[in-house]
Design an enzyme around this catalytic site. Structure first.
Site, PDB file in Angstrom:
ATOM      1  N   HIS A 159      31.119  15.526  16.768  1.00  0.00           N
ATOM      2  CA  HIS A 159      30.551  16.830  17.125  1.00  0.00           C
ATOM      3  C   HIS A 159      29.044  16.713  17.449  1.00  0.00           C
ATOM      4  O   HIS A 159      28.502  17.582  18.112  1.00  0.00           O
ATOM      5  CB  HIS A 159      30.701  17.832  15.969  1.00  0.00           C
ATOM      6  CG  HIS A 159      32.074  18.428  15.829  1.00  0.00           C
ATOM      7  ND1 HIS A 159      33.127  17.733  15.289  1.00  0.00           N
ATOM      8  CD2 HIS A 159      32.545  19.669  16.152  1.00  0.00           C
ATOM      9  CE1 HIS A 159      34.198  18.532  15.267  1.00  0.00           C
ATOM     10  NE2 HIS A 159      33.873  19.695  15.784  1.00  0.00           N
ATOM     11  N   ASP A 170      40.994  14.890  17.107  1.00  0.00           N
ATOM     12  CA  ASP A 170      39.850  15.234  16.258  1.00  0.00           C
ATOM     13  C   ASP A 170      40.238  16.511  15.519  1.00  0.00           C
ATOM     14  O   ASP A 170      41.284  17.120  15.785  1.00  0.00           O
ATOM     15  CB  ASP A 170      38.606  15.479  17.126  1.00  0.00           C
ATOM     16  CG  ASP A 170      37.382  15.840  16.288  1.00  0.00           C
ATOM     17  OD1 ASP A 170      37.190  15.237  15.210  1.00  0.00           O
ATOM     18  OD2 ASP A 170      36.620  16.746  16.685  1.00  0.00           O
ATOM     19  N   SER A 171      39.376  16.939  14.601  1.00  0.00           N
ATOM     20  CA  SER A 171      39.627  18.195  13.898  1.00  0.00           C
ATOM     21  C   SER A 171      39.351  19.399  14.790  1.00  0.00           C
ATOM     22  O   SER A 171      39.720  20.518  14.435  1.00  0.00           O
ATOM     23  CB  SER A 171      38.715  18.278  12.675  1.00  0.00           C
ATOM     24  OG  SER A 171      37.371  18.173  13.100  1.00  0.00           O
ATOM     25  N   CYS A 182      29.396  11.457  13.742  1.00  0.00           N
ATOM     26  CA  CYS A 182      30.404  12.513  13.832  1.00  0.00           C
ATOM     27  C   CYS A 182      30.468  12.893  15.310  1.00  0.00           C
ATOM     28  O   CYS A 182      29.421  13.071  15.952  1.00  0.00           O
ATOM     29  CB  CYS A 182      29.975  13.720  12.997  1.00  0.00           C
ATOM     30  SG  CYS A 182      30.959  15.215  13.324  1.00  0.00           S
ATOM     31  N   CYS A 217      37.235  10.928  15.947  1.00  0.00           N
ATOM     32  CA  CYS A 217      36.715  11.632  14.775  1.00  0.00           C
ATOM     33  C   CYS A 217      36.157  10.597  13.803  1.00  0.00           C
ATOM     34  O   CYS A 217      36.876   9.665  13.412  1.00  0.00           O
ATOM     35  CB  CYS A 217      37.856  12.415  14.124  1.00  0.00           C
ATOM     36  SG  CYS A 217      37.426  13.106  12.513  1.00  0.00           S
ATOM     37  N   GLU A 238      31.329  23.967  16.284  1.00  0.00           N
ATOM     38  CA  GLU A 238      32.565  24.708  16.584  1.00  0.00           C
ATOM     39  C   GLU A 238      32.247  26.152  16.948  1.00  0.00           C
ATOM     40  O   GLU A 238      32.954  26.800  17.704  1.00  0.00           O
ATOM     41  CB  GLU A 238      33.520  24.700  15.382  1.00  0.00           C
ATOM     42  CG  GLU A 238      34.186  23.364  15.101  1.00  0.00           C
ATOM     43  CD  GLU A 238      35.240  22.939  16.136  1.00  0.00           C
ATOM     44  OE1 GLU A 238      36.027  23.781  16.584  1.00  0.00           O
ATOM     45  OE2 GLU A 238      35.257  21.743  16.474  1.00  0.00           O
TER      46      GLU A 238
END
Ligand code: DGL
Length: 273
Positions: free
Chosen positions: A184, A10-11, A182, A73, A152
């Site tokens: 997140h 993932d990012s 997403c 992701c 994040e």
């Protein structure tokens, strides 16, 4: 049976929501996780950049002799999965398909909300996959560009997170299911719940992948060890909050060693676009 690790990327920290669900169900699997924190956020980048970053992530993971890769992701799944599937010979799983299967088999779900990054919504990947199998669905797409950066940062349950989610959820109160498109976004589950009608379903794509993993990989690719597996986590930049958010998400489990992927990043020329 195959005891090689599964690769995931993932990012940033979001893919750990998938990691957590997969390990809940398959604690004996070994996992190599890559958080491409240097290139975060993916959600606001072009399709071309996302394809390049996804290829680099996959090539990094392939060095560990992984047996399969989960693109944990939504942004990379929606814009790069079709491309990379044709480039590599190992199984590559994205976050969309298992959820789409699940919804297509649940005829009680009619109105679906999709919250995701701007790039994912722009790709229309969720809506087009869902409508292929269930043309009767009513779908509402909602890009939520602020949420992944807030996650994040560890801002997932403060007043600002509540206000942001409330704003994004306008017009979505009465959906039958809300897809967290997403990875997140499961970090905001409690706040999403406050903005939905009582019996609405919140779909965590990590849970859907975990439920479908044996089906996707086949028994012979799963691990047969009876002891708990090992995880290694690599980041392309360590100047971030990954550790503290990850520890909270994984219930203070000791997630060390986090290995710094900067060496690899340089080697692979990460983020060179
Ligand atoms: N976790 C990601 C997703 O599922 C990426 C968020 C971002 O980097 O913008 O889309």
């Amino acid at each position: 049976m195959d005891n090689r690790p599964i690769g995931m990327f993932d990012s940033g920290v979001g893919g750990l929501t998938v990691y957590k669900e997969v390990l809940k169900r398959y604690p004996n699997e070994n996992i190599i996780y890559l958080g491409d924190t240097k290139s975060f956020p993916y959600g606001s980048k072009s399709k071309e950049s996302i394809i390049n970053l996804t290829k680099q992530g996959i090539e990094f993971l392939l060095k560990f002799n992984v047996k399969a890769i989960i693109i944990a992701c939504g942004t990379a799944t929606s814009q790069a999965l079709d491309v990379v599937k044709n480039l590599y010979s190992i199984p590559i799983i994205g976050i969309i398909e298992s959820t789409v299967q699940y919804i297509s088999q649940n005829s009680n779900l009619h109105k679906i909300g999709i919250v995701a990054t701007a790039g994912t919504i722009r790709s229309n990947a969720w809506a087009s996959s869902l409508l292929k199998l269930r043309p009767d669905l009513e779908i509402i797409n909602k890009p939520c560009p602020l949420l992944a950066p807030m996650a994040e940062e560890g801002w997932t349950n403060n007043e600002i997170a509540k206000l942001a989610v409330k704003e994004y959820m306008q017009g979505l109160y009465d959906v039958d299911a809300l897809i967290l498109g997403c990875t997140h976004y499961p970090l905001f589950t409690d706040i999403f719940r406050e903005n939905l009608k009582p019996n609405a379903e919140i779909i965590n794509t990590g849970t859907m992948i975990a439920n479908d993993l044996e089906n996707k990989l086949g028994k012979k690719l799963l691990c047969d060890s009876s002891s708990n597996g090992n995880s290694e986590i690599y980041l392309t930049d360590t100047e971030c909050n990954f550790l503290s958010v990850a520890e909270k998400l994984l219930n203070n489990r000791n997630i060390s060693p986090i290995r710094d992927a900067l060496f690899w990043a340089k080697h692979l020329n990460f983020n060179n676009k």
